[in-house]
Design a protein around this motif. Structure first.
Motif, PDB file in Angstrom:
ATOM      1  N   SER A  27       7.245   7.563 -16.762  1.00 13.52           N
ATOM      2  CA  SER A  27       7.266   8.892 -16.166  1.00 13.52           C
ATOM      3  C   SER A  27       6.578   8.866 -14.808  1.00 13.52           C
ATOM      4  O   SER A  27       6.084   7.838 -14.349  1.00 13.52           O
ATOM      5  N   SER A  28       6.525  10.024 -14.170  1.00 14.39           N
ATOM      6  CA  SER A  28       5.883  10.131 -12.860  1.00 14.39           C
ATOM      7  C   SER A  28       4.371   9.915 -12.946  1.00 14.39           C
ATOM      8  O   SER A  28       3.707   9.716 -11.932  1.00 14.39           O
ATOM      9  N   GLU A  29       3.837   9.939 -14.170  1.00 11.30           N
ATOM     10  CA  GLU A  29       2.397   9.760 -14.361  1.00 11.30           C
ATOM     11  C   GLU A  29       2.017   8.308 -14.605  1.00 11.30           C
ATOM     12  O   GLU A  29       0.833   7.998 -14.756  1.00 11.30           O
ATOM     13  N   THR A  30       2.992   7.424 -14.665  1.00  9.42           N
ATOM     14  CA  THR A  30       2.715   6.034 -15.024  1.00  9.42           C
ATOM     15  C   THR A  30       1.676   5.392 -14.131  1.00  9.42           C
ATOM     16  O   THR A  30       0.713   4.784 -14.603  1.00  9.42           O
ATOM     17  N   ALA A  31       1.858   5.497 -12.819  1.00 12.20           N
ATOM     18  CA  ALA A  31       0.948   4.835 -11.879  1.00 12.20           C
ATOM     19  C   ALA A  31      -0.475   5.353 -12.030  1.00 12.20           C
ATOM     20  O   ALA A  31      -1.430   4.568 -12.096  1.00 12.20           O
ATOM     21  N   LYS A  32      -0.636   6.656 -12.102  1.00 12.96           N
ATOM     22  CA  LYS A  32      -1.967   7.255 -12.207  1.00 12.96           C
ATOM     23  C   LYS A  32      -2.656   6.826 -13.501  1.00 12.96           C
ATOM     24  O   LYS A  32      -3.825   6.415 -13.495  1.00 12.96           O
ATOM     25  N   PHE A  84      -5.586  -4.992  -8.067  1.00 11.72           N
ATOM     26  CA  PHE A  84      -4.571  -5.873  -7.498  1.00 11.72           C
ATOM     27  C   PHE A  84      -3.183  -5.248  -7.426  1.00 11.72           C
ATOM     28  O   PHE A  84      -2.295  -5.788  -6.771  1.00 11.72           O
ATOM     29  N   GLY A  85      -2.983  -4.112  -8.107  1.00 13.94           N
ATOM     30  CA  GLY A  85      -1.654  -3.526  -8.175  1.00 13.94           C
ATOM     31  C   GLY A  85      -0.849  -4.139  -9.311  1.00 13.94           C
ATOM     32  O   GLY A  85      -1.285  -5.085  -9.980  1.00 13.94           O
ATOM     33  N   GLN A  86       0.344  -3.611  -9.529  1.00 13.56           N
ATOM     34  CA  GLN A  86       1.198  -4.093 -10.616  1.00 13.56           C
ATOM     35  C   GLN A  86       2.598  -3.513 -10.449  1.00 13.56           C
ATOM     36  O   GLN A  86       2.762  -2.418  -9.909  1.00 13.56           O
ATOM     37  N   LEU A  87       3.581  -4.273 -10.916  1.00 14.62           N
ATOM     38  CA  LEU A  87       4.945  -3.772 -10.939  1.00 14.62           C
ATOM     39  C   LEU A  87       5.331  -3.504 -12.384  1.00 14.62           C
ATOM     40  O   LEU A  87       5.338  -4.415 -13.216  1.00 14.62           O
ATOM     41  N   PHE A  88       5.637  -2.256 -12.697  1.00 10.35           N
ATOM     42  CA  PHE A  88       6.111  -1.879 -14.019  1.00 10.35           C
ATOM     43  C   PHE A  88       7.630  -1.735 -13.946  1.00 10.35           C
ATOM     44  O   PHE A  88       8.142  -0.831 -13.285  1.00 10.35           O
ATOM     45  N   ALA A  89       8.337  -2.635 -14.582  1.00 14.68           N
ATOM     46  CA  ALA A  89       9.800  -2.639 -14.546  1.00 14.68           C
ATOM     47  C   ALA A  89      10.339  -2.233 -15.908  1.00 14.68           C
ATOM     48  O   ALA A  89       9.888  -2.733 -16.942  1.00 14.68           O
ATOM     49  N   VAL A 134      14.566   1.108 -13.851  1.00 16.90           N
ATOM     50  CA  VAL A 134      13.680   1.663 -12.841  1.00 16.90           C
ATOM     51  C   VAL A 134      12.444   0.780 -12.727  1.00 16.90           C
ATOM     52  O   VAL A 134      11.996   0.188 -13.707  1.00 16.90           O
ATOM     53  N   SER A 135      11.910   0.665 -11.538  1.00 20.37           N
ATOM     54  CA  SER A 135      10.688  -0.091 -11.310  1.00 20.37           C
ATOM     55  C   SER A 135       9.667   0.809 -10.632  1.00 20.37           C
ATOM     56  O   SER A 135      10.002   1.542  -9.694  1.00 20.37           O
ATOM     57  N   ILE A 136       8.442   0.754 -11.106  1.00 25.88           N
ATOM     58  CA  ILE A 136       7.349   1.520 -10.521  1.00 25.88           C
ATOM     59  C   ILE A 136       6.348   0.524  -9.962  1.00 25.88           C
ATOM     60  O   ILE A 136       5.695  -0.211 -10.717  1.00 25.88           O
TER      61      ILE A 136
END
Length: 281
Positions: free
Chosen positions: A90-95, A107-112, A131-133
């Protein structure tokens, strides 16, 4: 908790003695080296060690290695599902991911995610591959390089027993090779960006955690290729700027450090920029 307020640059000087600091699987697991003979330890390898130290210190880590993981997750997807549940994708994934895992906000991350179509044919026909975040982290780490070309020694080894067959004779699996760097001084650099920290929530406290763990980066990382005591952190240099944008470029800050083949170093002073030198663990 406020996000990182000041740009930070850092450098780590380490010594390798009769060890394989980072084997190359495409080259018989020989220690990595560039075409000029300078030894290399990749940034991926360094971040793996840092993640392990963070995990040991009690931090929540998303990318855990299979031999050190502390939960029952068999994959990153399983770990993400367990922590985020229906909000994953969802749009809340990154947060939520940045709040949950230290390494994601650092370090960041790619959620695919795969397409939710019932069949791959249906998804492909509509051009829907999922979709990839992407999360861009504020902490960057460069690969480590030796300050002078390294000598790599190779030794043929044999096992005392056969891994296959009836044991009546030795098979090809009893023969092998081990490689090592006889000696070398390596240096790697890194930076922390306050602008990107605002997006992930990376805080001053998080930066301090990394600062305290860098001198211990190589502890509890022993293996047959890296025996205990064969790799050690000599110095950690920590530059803290007085503003978010930085008083100098990271390139200029990193160039102010000159490391000698014996592990000694010379540090040029940059006007107004404070630095701290920490000894290895």
């Amino acid at each position: 908790m406020s996000t990182l307020q000041n740009k930070i640059d850092f450098a780590v000087v380490l010594r390798v003695t009769h060890a394989n600091p980072n084997g190359d699987p495409l080259n018989g697991n020989r220690p990595r080296a560039d075409y000029d003979g300078f030894g290399e330890i990749t940034d991926v390898c360094i971040k793996r060690k840092l993640r392990d130290r963070l995990l040991e210190s009690g931090q929540s880590i998303f990318v855990q290695s299979d031999d050190r993981k502390i939960d029952g997750a068999r994959s990153l997807k399983a770990r993400a599902d367990a922590a985020l549940g229906k909000k994953l994708g969802s749009s809340e994934t990154a947060k939520l991911a940045c709040e949950q895992w230290f390494d994601v906000r650092a370090f960041g991350q790619l959620f695919a995610f795969k397409s939710d179509k019932k069949s791959k044919r249906e998804a492909d026909s509509e051009g829907d591959t999922g979709v990839s975040i992407g999360i861009r982290g504020p902490v960057t780490v460069q690969s480590a390089f030796s300050v002078e070309p390294v000598d790599i020694s190779s030794t043929q080894i044999t096992k005392s027993v056969s891994g296959e067959g009836d044991g009546s004779k030795r098979g090809s699996d009893t023969m092998g090779m081990k490689h090592r760097v006889d000696k070398g001084i390596y240096v790697f650099y890194g930076s922390m960006n306050p602008q990107l920290a605002e997006r992930t929530g990376f805080s001053d406290a998080d930066a301090e955690t990394i600062k305290q763990l860098l001198p211990k980066l190589l502890e509890n990382d022993e293996s047959s290729a890296r025996p205990a005591g064969s790799m050690e952190v000599l110095k950690v240099i920590w530059w803290k700027h007085n503003c978010k944008s930085g008083q100098y470029s990271s390139a200029k800050v990193h160039r102010s450090l000159a490391v000698q083949p014996d592990g000694g170093m010379q540090l040029d002073t940059l006007d107004g920029l404070s630095h701290e030198i920490l000894g290895g663990f």
